[in-house]
Design an enzyme around this catalytic site. Structure first.
Site, mmCIF file in Angstrom:
data_model
loop_
_atom_site.group_PDB
_atom_site.id
_atom_site.type_symbol
_atom_site.label_atom_id
_atom_site.label_comp_id
_atom_site.label_asym_id
_atom_site.label_seq_id
_atom_site.Cartn_x
_atom_site.Cartn_y
_atom_site.Cartn_z
ATOM 1 N N GLU A 1 0.838 -1.203 0.000
ATOM 2 C CA GLU A 1 0.000 0.000 0.000
ATOM 3 C C GLU A 1 0.870 1.249 0.000
ATOM 4 O O GLU A 1 1.982 1.235 0.531
ATOM 5 C CB GLU A 1 -0.880 0.010 1.263
ATOM 6 C CG GLU A 1 -2.350 -0.267 0.994
ATOM 7 C CD GLU A 1 -3.090 0.894 0.329
ATOM 8 O OE1 GLU A 1 -2.490 1.642 -0.476
ATOM 9 O OE2 GLU A 1 -4.293 1.048 0.605
ATOM 10 N N ASP B 1 -3.934 5.542 6.299
ATOM 11 C CA ASP B 1 -4.433 6.765 6.919
ATOM 12 C C ASP B 1 -5.314 6.348 8.105
ATOM 13 O O ASP B 1 -4.813 6.101 9.193
ATOM 14 C CB ASP B 1 -5.175 7.551 5.836
ATOM 15 C CG ASP B 1 -5.632 8.924 6.291
ATOM 16 O OD1 ASP B 1 -5.078 9.444 7.264
ATOM 17 O OD2 ASP B 1 -6.542 9.488 5.652
ATOM 18 N N PHE C 1 -1.955 16.224 4.140
ATOM 19 C CA PHE C 1 -2.300 15.489 2.931
ATOM 20 C C PHE C 1 -1.043 15.382 2.073
ATOM 21 O O PHE C 1 -0.447 16.386 1.691
ATOM 22 C CB PHE C 1 -3.446 16.165 2.171
ATOM 23 C CG PHE C 1 -4.018 15.242 1.128
ATOM 24 C CD1 PHE C 1 -4.947 14.275 1.475
ATOM 25 C CD2 PHE C 1 -3.575 15.307 -0.190
ATOM 26 C CE1 PHE C 1 -5.437 13.387 0.524
ATOM 27 C CE2 PHE C 1 -4.071 14.420 -1.141
ATOM 28 C CZ PHE C 1 -4.993 13.462 -0.783
ATOM 29 N N ASP D 1 -1.617 10.877 -4.874
ATOM 30 C CA ASP D 1 -2.188 11.906 -5.741
ATOM 31 C C ASP D 1 -3.089 12.860 -4.986
ATOM 32 O O ASP D 1 -3.586 12.560 -3.896
ATOM 33 C CB ASP D 1 -3.022 11.256 -6.840
ATOM 34 C CG ASP D 1 -4.323 10.658 -6.277
ATOM 35 O OD1 ASP D 1 -4.241 9.822 -5.360
ATOM 36 O OD2 ASP D 1 -5.413 11.052 -6.734
ATOM 37 N N ARG E 1 1.345 12.312 -8.833
ATOM 38 C CA ARG E 1 1.868 10.978 -8.555
ATOM 39 C C ARG E 1 3.333 10.856 -8.992
ATOM 40 O O ARG E 1 4.086 10.065 -8.445
ATOM 41 C CB ARG E 1 1.061 9.912 -9.307
ATOM 42 C CG ARG E 1 -0.373 9.743 -8.831
ATOM 43 C CD ARG E 1 -0.958 8.481 -9.446
ATOM 44 N NE ARG E 1 -2.416 8.446 -9.380
ATOM 45 C CZ ARG E 1 -3.114 8.018 -8.327
ATOM 46 N NH1 ARG E 1 -2.503 7.603 -7.253
ATOM 47 N NH2 ARG E 1 -4.432 8.003 -8.373
#
Ligand code: IMP
Ligand code: MG
Length: 175
Positions: free
Chosen positions: A99, A103, A152, A159, A165
Site C-alpha cells: 500500500e 491513513d 495530505f 495523488d 503521482r
C-alpha cells in the site's frame, strides 16, 4: 516556476530509495526459500511496488487490486468497493499487500479481511507511509517505510485528484 501547491517536502527522494532498499532486504531475508506474491493496491502503490520488487532477491510475483472507498476524496469511510479484483486465486500463497499509505486504516482493514478469507498461507502488509495521528483501527503492519505528520501527502504515487503521482519525493499538498 515551482507549483505553489507542492508544499513542504516530507520524505526526500534519496530517503525513499534508501528505505525501499532496506525493506526489500528485509522481505528477501524473511521469505527466503519461499515465493511471495505482492499485491499492489492501485494506483498509488505502483511506484513503491516497482522499486520494492526490484530490491527483492527471492522469486517474487505480482498481482493488483483496485479499490474505491465511498465518501469524500480526503476521508475514508471504511466502506470499500472492489473495482478490479486479482487475476488469480491466492489460496496457499504467501501474500504481502503493498500500500502507498495507511491513513485511517479502514481500507487496509477491509483488504485484510477480504484477502484473509481466501485462505492464503500467510498475509502481511507492506506500507510506504502511515499517519499515526489519523489511525482509527489497529492493524499489524509488518513492513513500514515512514511515519508522516497529519498532512495530505502527494508524490511517489500519492495523488491529489490524480495529479502529482510522478513527483520523485513525498510532499505536503498546500490547499
Ligand atoms: P484509509 O482507508 O483512511 O487508510 O485510506 C487509505 C487510502 O486513502 C490510501 O490508500 C490513499 O489512496 C488515500 N490517502 C490517504 N491519505 C492520503 C494522503 O495523504 N495523500 C494521498 N492519498 C491518501
Ligand atoms: Mg491507495
Amino acid at each position: 516556476m515551482r507549483d505553489p501547491k507542492i508544499g513542504e517536502i516530507l520524505v526526500q527522494s534519496d530517503q525513499l530509495q534508501r528505505r525501499v532498499k532496506e525493506l526489500g532486504a528485509e522481505i528477501s531475508a524473511d521469505y527466503q526459500g519461499r515465493n511471495p506474491l505482492l499485491i499492489g493496491v492501485l494506483k498509488g502503490a505502483i511506484f513503491f511496488l516497482s522499486d520494492l520488487m526490484r530490491q527483492i532477491t527471492c522469486p517474487v510475483e505480482v498481482d493488483f487490486m483496485a479499490v474505491a472507498s465511498y465518501g469524500s476524496s480526503t476521508a475514508s469511510s471504511g466502506v470499500v468497493r472492489i473495482l478490479k479484483d486479482l487475476d488469480a486465486p491466492i489460496e496457499g500463497r504467501d501474500v504481502i499487500i503493498v500500500e502507498d499509505i495507511v491513513d485511517s486504516g479502514l481500507t487496509l482493514q477491509y483488504l485484510m479481511r477480504n484477502l484473509g478469507a481466501r485462505s492464503p498461507a500467510s498475509l502481511e502488509v507492506c506500507a510506504l507511509l502511515t499517519k499515526p495521528d489519523r489511525r482509527k483501527v489497529d492493524l499489524p503492519t509488518r513492513y513500514l517505510g515512514f511515519e508522516i505528520p497529519d498532512r495530505f501527502a502527494i508524490g511517489y504515487g500519492l495523488d491529489h485528484d490524480e495529479r502529482y503521482r510522478n513527483l520523485s519525493y513525498v510532499a505536503a499538498f498546500e490547499q
